[in-house]
Design a protein around this motif. Sequence first.
Motif, mmCIF file in Angstrom:
data_model
loop_
_atom_site.group_PDB
_atom_site.id
_atom_site.type_symbol
_atom_site.label_atom_id
_atom_site.label_comp_id
_atom_site.label_asym_id
_atom_site.label_seq_id
_atom_site.Cartn_x
_atom_site.Cartn_y
_atom_site.Cartn_z
ATOM 1 N N ASP A 134 0.826 -1.214 0.000
ATOM 2 C CA ASP A 134 0.000 0.000 0.000
ATOM 3 C C ASP A 134 0.859 1.261 0.000
ATOM 4 O OD1 ASP A 134 -2.479 -1.316 -0.077
ATOM 5 O OD2 ASP A 134 -2.477 -1.566 2.095
ATOM 6 N N GLY A 135 1.952 1.221 -0.749
ATOM 7 C CA GLY A 135 2.803 2.391 -0.925
ATOM 8 C C GLY A 135 3.867 2.592 0.137
ATOM 9 N N GLN A 136 3.914 1.712 1.122
ATOM 10 C CA GLN A 136 4.927 1.847 2.173
ATOM 11 C C GLN A 136 6.304 1.501 1.614
ATOM 12 O OE1 GLN A 136 4.092 0.444 6.215
ATOM 13 N NE2 GLN A 136 2.148 -0.298 5.383
ATOM 14 N N ARG A 137 7.274 2.305 1.928
ATOM 15 C CA ARG A 137 8.647 2.079 1.466
ATOM 16 C C ARG A 137 9.495 1.470 2.569
ATOM 17 N NH1 ARG A 137 10.518 4.205 -3.298
ATOM 18 N NH2 ARG A 137 8.913 5.241 -4.510
ATOM 19 N N ARG A 138 8.961 0.468 3.243
ATOM 20 C CA ARG A 138 9.690 -0.270 4.284
ATOM 21 C C ARG A 138 9.889 -1.693 3.797
ATOM 22 N NH1 ARG A 138 6.472 -0.598 9.320
ATOM 23 N NH2 ARG A 138 8.129 -2.051 9.828
ATOM 24 N N ILE A 139 11.040 -2.224 4.082
ATOM 25 C CA ILE A 139 11.324 -3.607 3.714
ATOM 26 C C ILE A 139 11.792 -4.364 4.937
ATOM 27 C CG2 ILE A 139 11.811 -3.224 1.277
ATOM 28 C CD1 ILE A 139 14.804 -3.104 2.015
ATOM 29 N N PRO A 140 11.686 -5.656 4.890
ATOM 30 C CA PRO A 140 11.148 -6.458 3.801
ATOM 31 C C PRO A 140 9.619 -6.462 3.802
ATOM 32 C CG PRO A 140 11.762 -7.891 5.613
ATOM 33 C CD PRO A 140 12.170 -6.482 6.007
ATOM 34 N N VAL A 141 9.072 -6.812 2.643
ATOM 35 C CA VAL A 141 7.649 -7.094 2.517
ATOM 36 C C VAL A 141 7.554 -8.595 2.283
ATOM 37 C CG1 VAL A 141 5.564 -6.741 1.147
ATOM 38 C CG2 VAL A 141 7.063 -4.806 1.650
ATOM 39 N N ILE A 142 6.863 -9.269 3.181
ATOM 40 C CA ILE A 142 6.750 -10.728 3.131
ATOM 41 C C ILE A 142 5.320 -11.079 2.736
ATOM 42 C CG2 ILE A 142 6.970 -12.876 4.439
ATOM 43 C CD1 ILE A 142 8.875 -11.244 6.329
ATOM 44 N N VAL A 143 5.202 -11.848 1.658
ATOM 45 C CA VAL A 143 3.887 -12.249 1.165
ATOM 46 C C VAL A 143 3.726 -13.747 1.393
ATOM 47 C CG1 VAL A 143 2.346 -12.330 -0.822
ATOM 48 C CG2 VAL A 143 3.980 -10.441 -0.590
ATOM 49 N N GLU A 144 2.673 -14.096 2.131
ATOM 50 C CA GLU A 144 2.370 -15.498 2.403
ATOM 51 C C GLU A 144 0.861 -15.665 2.383
ATOM 52 O OE1 GLU A 144 3.527 -18.996 5.595
ATOM 53 O OE2 GLU A 144 3.913 -16.917 6.117
ATOM 54 N N ASN A 145 0.400 -16.673 1.679
ATOM 55 C CA ASN A 145 -1.048 -16.922 1.542
ATOM 56 C C ASN A 145 -1.784 -15.695 1.009
ATOM 57 O OD1 ASN A 145 -0.871 -19.568 2.550
ATOM 58 N ND2 ASN A 145 -0.957 -18.812 4.650
ATOM 59 N N GLY A 146 -1.132 -14.955 0.121
ATOM 60 C CA GLY A 146 -1.766 -13.792 -0.485
ATOM 61 C C GLY A 146 -1.819 -12.554 0.386
ATOM 62 N N LYS A 147 -1.291 -12.646 1.605
ATOM 63 C CA LYS A 147 -1.305 -11.504 2.514
ATOM 64 C C LYS A 147 0.098 -10.938 2.654
ATOM 65 C CE LYS A 147 -3.814 -11.549 6.198
ATOM 66 N NZ LYS A 147 -4.345 -11.900 7.528
ATOM 67 N N ALA A 148 0.217 -9.627 2.566
ATOM 68 C CA ALA A 148 1.512 -8.963 2.670
ATOM 69 C C ALA A 148 1.707 -8.415 4.079
ATOM 70 C CB ALA A 148 1.622 -7.832 1.658
ATOM 71 N N CYS A 149 2.887 -8.627 4.608
ATOM 72 C CA CYS A 149 3.288 -8.110 5.918
ATOM 73 C C CYS A 149 4.511 -7.220 5.692
ATOM 74 C CB CYS A 149 3.610 -9.267 6.844
ATOM 75 S SG CYS A 149 4.269 -8.757 8.443
ATOM 76 N N VAL A 150 4.462 -6.012 6.190
ATOM 77 C CA VAL A 150 5.562 -5.069 6.018
ATOM 78 C C VAL A 150 6.456 -5.102 7.252
ATOM 79 C CG1 VAL A 150 6.193 -2.664 5.612
ATOM 80 C CG2 VAL A 150 4.140 -3.597 4.555
ATOM 81 N N GLY A 151 7.753 -5.339 7.024
ATOM 82 C CA GLY A 151 8.727 -5.378 8.107
ATOM 83 C C GLY A 151 8.926 -6.785 8.636
ATOM 84 N N PHE A 152 9.995 -6.952 9.408
ATOM 85 C CA PHE A 152 10.279 -8.242 10.018
ATOM 86 C C PHE A 152 10.818 -7.989 11.411
ATOM 87 C CE2 PHE A 152 13.023 -11.917 10.922
ATOM 88 C CZ PHE A 152 12.106 -12.931 10.736
ATOM 89 N N LYS A 153 10.138 -8.526 12.421
ATOM 90 C CA LYS A 153 10.516 -8.252 13.803
ATOM 91 C C LYS A 153 11.006 -9.483 14.546
ATOM 92 C CE LYS A 153 7.434 -4.349 14.593
ATOM 93 N NZ LYS A 153 7.124 -3.957 13.275
ATOM 94 N N ARG A 154 10.812 -10.670 13.977
ATOM 95 C CA ARG A 154 11.205 -11.894 14.688
ATOM 96 C C ARG A 154 12.704 -11.891 14.962
ATOM 97 N NH1 ARG A 154 9.886 -17.364 11.866
ATOM 98 N NH2 ARG A 154 8.003 -16.178 11.531
ATOM 99 N N GLY A 155 13.083 -12.215 16.171
ATOM 100 C CA GLY A 155 14.487 -12.296 16.530
ATOM 101 C C GLY A 155 15.117 -10.971 16.880
ATOM 102 N N SER A 156 14.315 -9.906 16.943
ATOM 103 C CA SER A 156 14.920 -8.607 17.270
ATOM 104 C C SER A 156 14.914 -8.347 18.754
ATOM 105 C CB SER A 156 14.189 -7.480 16.561
ATOM 106 O OG SER A 156 12.814 -7.510 16.808
#
Length: 67
Positions: free
Chosen positions: A45-67
Amino acid sequence: MSEIIIYGKSTCPHTKRALAAHPEARFVDILASEENLQEMLRLSDGQRRIPVIVENGKACVGFKRGS
């Protein structure tokens, strides 16, 4: 099992962590082409944050696991 797609940059530490957590994922480098960047922006939706993870057709912006 559904395909996981990770949009990001190979130099990004968050993208690297997401790829390490999902070694089966297909990586799409947003710097490789304008089309890759535009697809990532459409999914986020226009967000310029990475990574963008797409699974089962759903997009998740950012990655927080292990932080």
